[in-house]
Scaffold this active site. Structure first.
Site, short mmCIF file in Angstrom:
data_model
loop_
_atom_site.label_atom_id
_atom_site.label_comp_id
_atom_site.label_asym_id
_atom_site.label_seq_id
_atom_site.Cartn_x
_atom_site.Cartn_y
_atom_site.Cartn_z
N GLY A 124 41.97 42.16 34.53
CA GLY A 124 41.30 40.98 35.08
C GLY A 124 39.80 41.10 35.04
N ALA A 125 39.27 41.57 33.91
CA ALA A 125 37.84 41.88 33.81
C ALA A 125 37.02 40.76 33.19
CB ALA A 125 37.65 43.16 33.00
N GLY B 196 35.06 36.89 37.84
CA GLY B 196 35.11 37.34 39.23
C GLY B 196 34.67 38.77 39.44
N GLY C 96 36.20 41.50 38.84
CA GLY C 96 36.53 42.41 37.75
C GLY C 96 35.40 42.54 36.75
N SER D 121 44.81 43.06 49.25
CA SER D 121 44.22 42.01 50.07
C SER D 121 44.53 42.28 51.53
CB SER D 121 44.78 40.65 49.67
OG SER D 121 44.33 39.63 50.57
N TYR E 286 51.25 34.73 47.45
CA TYR E 286 50.19 35.70 47.15
C TYR E 286 50.19 36.83 48.18
CZ TYR E 286 45.38 37.51 46.92
OH TYR E 286 44.29 38.33 46.85
#
Length: 299
Positions: A22-23, A26, A28, A155, A178
Site C-alpha cells: 500500500g505504498a 497515504g 505508505g 488500528s 474494517y
C-alpha cells in the site's frame, strides 16, 4: 603515508531491504520516502500500475541514489499475493522488513458488501487474509535474512470477530467490517510472533495515528484529524529502533506498548481464527462461508 579511512554509512537501514504494501498513497507513500532516506532498499507494492510507477519515481526523487523497485498485485486476490511473493523471492537477495500497510477502509458506500476474488468479505480479505498469506509466502526469505521484522499496520478500531458470521453476511457495515478485520490481524500477529520467536523474525502490530488524512478516511465521510506524516514515526520506530530488536508479539498504540481488544488474548478465539485463516489462505482453499456479494470495483 596516508591510510584510507573506512567510512560506515550511519543510516539505520543501510544495506536493508524493506517491502511496504500500500505504498502508492497515504501513510505508505510517506513511510517509503522516510525509509529511503534512512538508507533502505525499498520494495513498493501497489495495485495500480500508473500509481505504482509514480510512487517509485517520487521516492527516488525524494532520496536520490536510493534503490527503489515496484511490485504490482491486487491484495483482494490471494493468487496475486502469492505470485508477488514468488517474484520477490526470485528477484531479491534478502528481505529484512515487511510492512503490511495496505488496507481496505470503511468505503464510500458502507452498506455495500464487496467480496474478494476468492469470494471472501473484502475487508477481511485485504486487511487480514492477504497480510497473513504474504507473511507465510515470504517466510523463507525473511528467515534467511534474520534478524528480520514484520510490522502489521493495525488500528485502534477493533471489534470482535463474529465466528457465527465471519464473512458478515448479515447487517453489513463497512467500518464495522474494517474494525473486525483489524482485530483479526492483531490476533494473527500474536500467533505468528509465538511461532517465529526462535527463527529470528519478530512480528508486531501498530496503530500509527488516529484519523489520518487518507483517501480511506475521507471516502467514509470522516474528518481527518492529523496528516499521514503523524503515522510514519511510530511505524518507522518498529522498523529501525535497536531497542525493539527482540520485541515481538506486541500491539502498539503509536509509541505505547498497549493492550489490544480482549479477544486478542483469548486462546479459544485465536485458535478458531487460526483454523479459518489457514483454511481460507491455503493454495487449494475454497470460499466456504463467503456467501454472495459484489466484487471489488474494477475486478
Amino acid at each position: 603515508m596516508n591510510i584510507p579511512v573506512a567510512h560506515t554509512d550511519p543510516r539505520p537501514l543501510h544495506g536493508k531491504v524493506v517491502l511496504v504494501t500500500g505504498a502508492t498513497q497515504g501513510m505508505g507513500r510517506d513511510l517509503a520516502r522516510h525509509l529511503a532516506g534512512d538508507g533502505a532498499t525499498l520494495l513498493l507494492h501497489g495495485r495500480d500500475p500508473g500509481r505504482l510507477q509514480e510512487a517509485v519515481d517520487a521516492v527516488r526523487a525524494a532520496a536520490p541514489g536510493a534503490a527503489v523497485r515496484g511490485y504490482l498485485a491486487d491484495l483482494a486476490d490471494l493468487d496475486q499475493v502469492r505470485e508477488m511473493a514468488a517474484r520477490v523471492i526470485d528477484a531479491e537477495p534478502r528481505l529484512d522488513v515487511l510492512v503490511n500497510n495496505a488496507a481496505a477502509g470503511g468505503g464510500s458506500e458502507p452498506a455495500r458488501r464487496d467480496v474478494s476474488r476468492q469470494g471472501h468479505e473484502l475487508r477481511f480479505a485485504v486487511n487480514h487474509l492477504a497480510p497473513y498469506a504474504l507473511i507465510r509466502a515470504l517466510l523463507p526469505l525473511l528467515t534467511a535474512s534474520a534478524p528480520a521484522r514484520v510490522v502489521n499496520v493495525a488500528s485502534i478500531g477493533q471489534t470482535p470477530v463474529d465466528f457465527d458470521d465471519v464473512m458478515l453476511e448479515r447487517g453489513y457495515e463497512g467500518l464495522d467490517a474494517y474494525c473486525r478485520s483489524k482485530l483479526a490481524m492483531i490476533m494473527s500477529t500474536f500467533d505468528l510472533a509465538e511461532e517465529l520467536a526462535d527463527r529470528g523474525v519478530t512480528v508486531n502490530a501498530v496503530h500509527p495515528a488516529h484519523l489520518m488524512d487518507t483517501p480511506g478516511v475521507r471516502a467514509y465521510g470522516l474528518t481527518p484529524v492529523v496528516g499521514t506524516a503523524e503515522g510514519v514515526a511510530p511505524t518507522a520506530r518498529l522498523i529501525t529502533d535497536p531497542a525493539l530488536a527482540g520485541v515481538t508479539g506486541r500491539y502498539f498504540d503509536r509509541f505505547t506498548d498497549a493492550r489490544a481488544h480482549d479477544e486478542a488474548y483469548d486462546p479459544a478465539a485465536r485458535a478458531r481464527l487460526a483454523e479459518i485463516t489457514e483454511r481460507l489462505t491455503r493454495v487449494d482453499g475454497g470460499s466456504a462461508g463467503a456467501g454472495a456479494g459484489r466484487r471489488r470495483p474494477g475486478e
